[in-house]
Design a protein around this motif. Structure first.
Motif, PDB file in Angstrom:
ATOM      1  N   ASP A 118       0.809  -1.215   0.000  1.00 38.05           N
ATOM      2  CA  ASP A 118       0.000   0.000   0.000  1.00 38.05           C
ATOM      3  C   ASP A 118       0.846   1.269   0.000  1.00 38.05           C
ATOM      4  O   ASP A 118       0.421   2.306  -0.531  1.00 38.05           O
ATOM      5  N   SER A 119       2.022   1.198   0.595  1.00 40.27           N
ATOM      6  CA  SER A 119       2.863   2.396   0.690  1.00 40.27           C
ATOM      7  C   SER A 119       3.851   2.527  -0.460  1.00 40.27           C
ATOM      8  O   SER A 119       4.380   3.612  -0.708  1.00 40.27           O
ATOM      9  N   GLY A 120       4.115   1.439  -1.164  1.00 41.03           N
ATOM     10  CA  GLY A 120       5.031   1.501  -2.292  1.00 41.03           C
ATOM     11  C   GLY A 120       6.116   0.441  -2.186  1.00 41.03           C
ATOM     12  O   GLY A 120       6.843   0.387  -1.191  1.00 41.03           O
ATOM     13  N   ILE A 121       6.233  -0.390  -3.202  1.00 44.00           N
ATOM     14  CA  ILE A 121       7.202  -1.479  -3.190  1.00 44.00           C
ATOM     15  C   ILE A 121       8.609  -0.898  -3.296  1.00 44.00           C
ATOM     16  O   ILE A 121       8.882  -0.073  -4.172  1.00 44.00           O
ATOM     17  N   PRO A 122       9.514  -1.297  -2.406  1.00 41.19           N
ATOM     18  CA  PRO A 122      10.868  -0.721  -2.428  1.00 41.19           C
ATOM     19  C   PRO A 122      11.633  -1.128  -3.685  1.00 41.19           C
ATOM     20  O   PRO A 122      11.389  -2.196  -4.264  1.00 41.19           O
ATOM     21  N   PRO A 123      12.570  -0.287  -4.114  1.00 42.22           N
ATOM     22  CA  PRO A 123      13.358  -0.620  -5.310  1.00 42.22           C
ATOM     23  C   PRO A 123      14.305  -1.787  -5.036  1.00 42.22           C
ATOM     24  O   PRO A 123      14.683  -2.050  -3.902  1.00 42.22           O
ATOM     25  N   GLN A 124      14.669  -2.464  -6.105  1.00 45.74           N
ATOM     26  CA  GLN A 124      15.597  -3.579  -5.992  1.00 45.74           C
ATOM     27  C   GLN A 124      17.039  -3.057  -5.927  1.00 45.74           C
ATOM     28  O   GLN A 124      17.420  -2.164  -6.672  1.00 45.74           O
ATOM     29  N   HIS A 125      17.821  -3.637  -5.025  1.00 41.40           N
ATOM     30  CA  HIS A 125      19.226  -3.270  -4.889  1.00 41.40           C
ATOM     31  C   HIS A 125      20.086  -4.489  -5.225  1.00 41.40           C
ATOM     32  O   HIS A 125      19.920  -5.554  -4.624  1.00 41.40           O
ATOM     33  N   GLY A 126      20.948  -4.340  -6.194  1.00 37.61           N
ATOM     34  CA  GLY A 126      21.852  -5.422  -6.551  1.00 37.61           C
ATOM     35  C   GLY A 126      21.226  -6.503  -7.403  1.00 37.61           C
ATOM     36  O   GLY A 126      21.838  -7.552  -7.626  1.00 37.61           O
ATOM     37  N   THR A 127      20.005  -6.283  -7.876  1.00 34.61           N
ATOM     38  CA  THR A 127      19.349  -7.251  -8.748  1.00 34.61           C
ATOM     39  C   THR A 127      19.015  -6.569 -10.059  1.00 34.61           C
ATOM     40  O   THR A 127      18.161  -5.689 -10.109  1.00 34.61           O
ATOM     41  N   SER A 128      19.698  -6.981 -11.109  1.00 34.17           N
ATOM     42  CA  SER A 128      19.458  -6.367 -12.427  1.00 34.17           C
ATOM     43  C   SER A 128      18.730  -7.300 -13.375  1.00 34.17           C
ATOM     44  O   SER A 128      18.177  -6.851 -14.381  1.00 34.17           O
ATOM     45  N   SER A 129      18.716  -8.602 -13.065  1.00 34.14           N
ATOM     46  CA  SER A 129      18.050  -9.559 -13.961  1.00 34.14           C
ATOM     47  C   SER A 129      17.374 -10.644 -13.142  1.00 34.14           C
ATOM     48  O   SER A 129      17.904 -11.115 -12.137  1.00 34.14           O
ATOM     49  N   VAL A 130      16.167 -11.034 -13.594  1.00 31.68           N
ATOM     50  CA  VAL A 130      15.369 -12.054 -12.893  1.00 31.68           C
ATOM     51  C   VAL A 130      14.714 -12.961 -13.920  1.00 31.68           C
ATOM     52  O   VAL A 130      14.195 -12.490 -14.940  1.00 31.68           O
ATOM     53  N   ILE A 131      14.734 -14.246 -13.647  1.00 30.38           N
ATOM     54  CA  ILE A 131      13.975 -15.221 -14.429  1.00 30.38           C
ATOM     55  C   ILE A 131      12.780 -15.653 -13.588  1.00 30.38           C
ATOM     56  O   ILE A 131      12.945 -16.052 -12.432  1.00 30.38           O
ATOM     57  N   VAL A 132      11.603 -15.567 -14.155  1.00 34.69           N
ATOM     58  CA  VAL A 132      10.381 -15.990 -13.479  1.00 34.69           C
ATOM     59  C   VAL A 132       9.915 -17.283 -14.123  1.00 34.69           C
ATOM     60  O   VAL A 132       9.733 -17.354 -15.340  1.00 34.69           O
ATOM     61  N   LEU A 192       3.187 -13.344 -13.182  1.00 34.02           N
ATOM     62  CA  LEU A 192       2.892 -12.150 -13.971  1.00 34.02           C
ATOM     63  C   LEU A 192       2.998 -10.883 -13.131  1.00 34.02           C
ATOM     64  O   LEU A 192       3.552  -9.871 -13.580  1.00 34.02           O
ATOM     65  N   ALA A 193       2.462 -10.926 -11.914  1.00 36.09           N
ATOM     66  CA  ALA A 193       2.516  -9.747 -11.049  1.00 36.09           C
ATOM     67  C   ALA A 193       3.950  -9.422 -10.653  1.00 36.09           C
ATOM     68  O   ALA A 193       4.358  -8.253 -10.656  1.00 36.09           O
ATOM     69  N   ALA A 194       4.730 -10.445 -10.296  1.00 35.34           N
ATOM     70  CA  ALA A 194       6.127 -10.213  -9.939  1.00 35.34           C
ATOM     71  C   ALA A 194       6.886  -9.618 -11.110  1.00 35.34           C
ATOM     72  O   ALA A 194       7.638  -8.641 -10.955  1.00 35.34           O
ATOM     73  N   ALA A 195       6.693 -10.186 -12.292  1.00 33.50           N
ATOM     74  CA  ALA A 195       7.382  -9.672 -13.480  1.00 33.50           C
ATOM     75  C   ALA A 195       6.941  -8.254 -13.809  1.00 33.50           C
ATOM     76  O   ALA A 195       7.754  -7.403 -14.205  1.00 33.50           O
ATOM     77  N   HIS A 196       5.664  -7.985 -13.638  1.00 29.35           N
ATOM     78  CA  HIS A 196       5.123  -6.644 -13.908  1.00 29.35           C
ATOM     79  C   HIS A 196       5.769  -5.610 -13.001  1.00 29.35           C
ATOM     80  O   HIS A 196       6.222  -4.554 -13.467  1.00 29.35           O
ATOM     81  N   GLU A 197       5.839  -5.907 -11.710  1.00 32.63           N
ATOM     82  CA  GLU A 197       6.412  -4.941 -10.769  1.00 32.63           C
ATOM     83  C   GLU A 197       7.921  -4.795 -10.964  1.00 32.63           C
ATOM     84  O   GLU A 197       8.462  -3.679 -10.860  1.00 32.63           O
ATOM     85  N   LEU A 198       8.617  -5.869 -11.250  1.00 33.62           N
ATOM     86  CA  LEU A 198      10.065  -5.785 -11.493  1.00 33.62           C
ATOM     87  C   LEU A 198      10.368  -4.984 -12.750  1.00 33.62           C
ATOM     88  O   LEU A 198      11.308  -4.177 -12.782  1.00 33.62           O
TER      89      LEU A 198
END
Length: 478
Positions: A14-28, A36-42
């Motif tokens: 509700d307050s805002g998903i924090p930015p990713q630190h040290g993660t530039s690539s993700v395989i879902v 889908l939601a995880a990929a959308h937010e990333l």
């Protein structure tokens, strides 16, 4: 950052998903709602995301069947409902501009078909001998039975059973050691009463009351999503449940690779690796992190020998059980039954018969035959043609005229779907022992999906979406 909790995930979302630190690539792994939601937010945060989906469509177990039906008819093979308490689902529906409408599962002409007789829920006492009710149950309606054997006892468990955030106490954990059927029998319920109440235990409709955890069941029945207390706040997704998955997938575009079943996941100190099939060849992608959203039932077919998973995770993957269901859909040329919104609980192999299209226009209708438990396993062993013929033969005595009005049929046997291997998790006795291990991250590998929920019950789009936010919080932790 401490381990995310149910409360902190909601607060962060509700307050805002924090930015990713040290993660530039993700395989879902998996393009169900969690993936889908995880990929959308990333993707919104600028992370390079690749989604590997074994099937040819997004959505996983949100699956709306539009073929082979005529006149624009459709039916839901998987998830069907959303409530006003489904915070994450409602958020994404609103974000994607998708509406809701009243669920087909409420305000039905629900009744029983027992020994060839139609029995309304408020008239069961008049058929006590036929049903086999105990003498002290003969004056009760089904609602009264639920109050006596479920509600009153659950209220005595204490306020923790219905707390918004799940935190099981020793008293509740004791219930996890016994089955739903045993608890109901100890409370005095006859076999007939249990059979009459069972259709209302929606999360337990795997036909497995003998093995289902009484803790998980009590939690569900004490909450706002219980089918036994369902009201107008139950909705369905306008246009079909898969509309949400389609909308999220359209935002991701070519980041989703379809027909790419994963066969191996590995990790080392530097990166994670995922190997998949690509038109008959093996390909391997590397990324900083992997998010596994596929059901554990399908993960048993993936090589994890180099994934560096804990013994507890391996045990959870092996032990977690999924409900067996078969859903057969029969297109009828017209509505030939007297009920306005047909829904019957039967004592035949077809446990539930309902009009799957009560609000759609036109003369044609789709009748759904819903099989669960061992009957579903038997039907899953049939060919698709045999399955439709079997359901039609079972349906004819229940709805005379079914053969005459039948036009075509199709089915989904969830045990046979290779990348699902079951309909939704069936929390068995001892489920609490698995819950922490199911959702725990393992190095660079994270786990999402309805089976990884904080709650002991799965089968929810909302839990799947919640799990994707939890994973993002895990990944953002230094």
């Amino acid at each position: 950052m401490p381990e995310p909790t149910q409360h902190s995930v909601r607060e962060t979302f509700d307050s805002g998903i924090p930015p990713q630190h040290g993660t530039s690539s993700v395989i879902v792994v998996g393009a169900g709602l969690a993936g889908l939601a995880a990929a959308h937010e990333l993707t919104r945060q600028g992370v390079t995301v690749t989604v590997l989906e074994a099937d040819s469509r997004p959505g996983g177990r949100t699956w709306t069947l539009r073929e082979p039906f005529a006149d624009g008819l459709r039916a839901e093979a998987g998830a069907m409902t959303v409530t006003e308490h489904c915070h994450y689902t409602m958020h994404y529906l609103k974000e994607m501009g998708i509406g809701t409408e009243p669920s087909d599962l409420v305000d039905t002409d629900f009744g029983y078909h027992r020994n060839g007789v139609r029995i309304p829920p408020d008239k069961v006492g008049e058929h006590a001998d036929l049903l086999g009710l105990h003498p002290d149950e003969r004056h009760l309606t089904v609602e009264g039975m639920i109050a006596r054997y479920v509600t009153e006892f659950n209220e005595k468990l204490g306020p923790e059973i219905a707390q918004p955030v799940w935190a099981p106490t020793p008293r509740l954990l004791e219930l996890d050691r016994v089955s739903v059927r045993r608890v109901l029998e100890e409370r005095g319920a006859s076999a007939a009463a249990i059979g009459l109440m069972e259709p209302f235990f929606l999360e337990m409709r795997g036909g497995e009351l003998e093995s289902a955890s009484a803790m998980a069941w009590a939690r569900y029945e004490s909450g706002p999503r219980s089918f036994s207390t369902a009201g107008a706040q139950w909705y369905k997704v306008e246009g079909g449940t898969d509309m949400l998955a389609r909308a999220l997938a359209s935002r991701l575009g070519e980041r989703i690779l379809y027909r790419k079943p994963v066969v191996r996941i590995a990790q080392d100190d530097r990166e994670a690796q995922v190997t998949f099939l690509d038109h008959g060849r093996l390909r391997t992608l590397c990324a900083d992190r992997v998010v596994v959203t596929a059901p554990f039932s399908s993960m048993r077919r993936v090589n994890l020998s180099m994934a560096r998973l804990s013994a507890a995770k391996h045990a959870a993957i092996r032990r977690l059980r999924y409900a067996s269901t078969v859903r057969v859909f029969l297109q009828m040329r017209r509505k030939f039954w007297p009920e306005r919104r047909l829904m019957l609980s039967t004592d035949t192999a077809v446990r539930t018969v309902r009009d799957a299209t009560p609000h759609l226009p036109g003369p044609r209708r789709i009748v759904e035959c819903w099989l669960t438990g061992w009957q579903a396993q038997a039907a899953a062993a049939m060919s698709p043609e045999e399955r439709v013929a079997y359901a039609l033969n079972e349906l004819e005595p229940i709805l005379p005229g079914a053969r005459e009005n039948f036009e075509l049929g199709t089915s989904v046997a969830w045990d046979n779907e290779p990348y699902a291997a079951g309909a939704y998790i069936l929390p068995e006795k001892g489920h609490s022992e698995l819950m922490a291990a199911i959702r725990a991250p393992e190095g660079r590998i994270h786990f999402a999906g309805e089976h990884t929920a904080f709650e002991p019950n799965g089968g929810s789009m909302n839990y799947a979406l919640e799990s994707s936010i939890r994973v993002l919080m895990e990944m953002s932790s230094p």
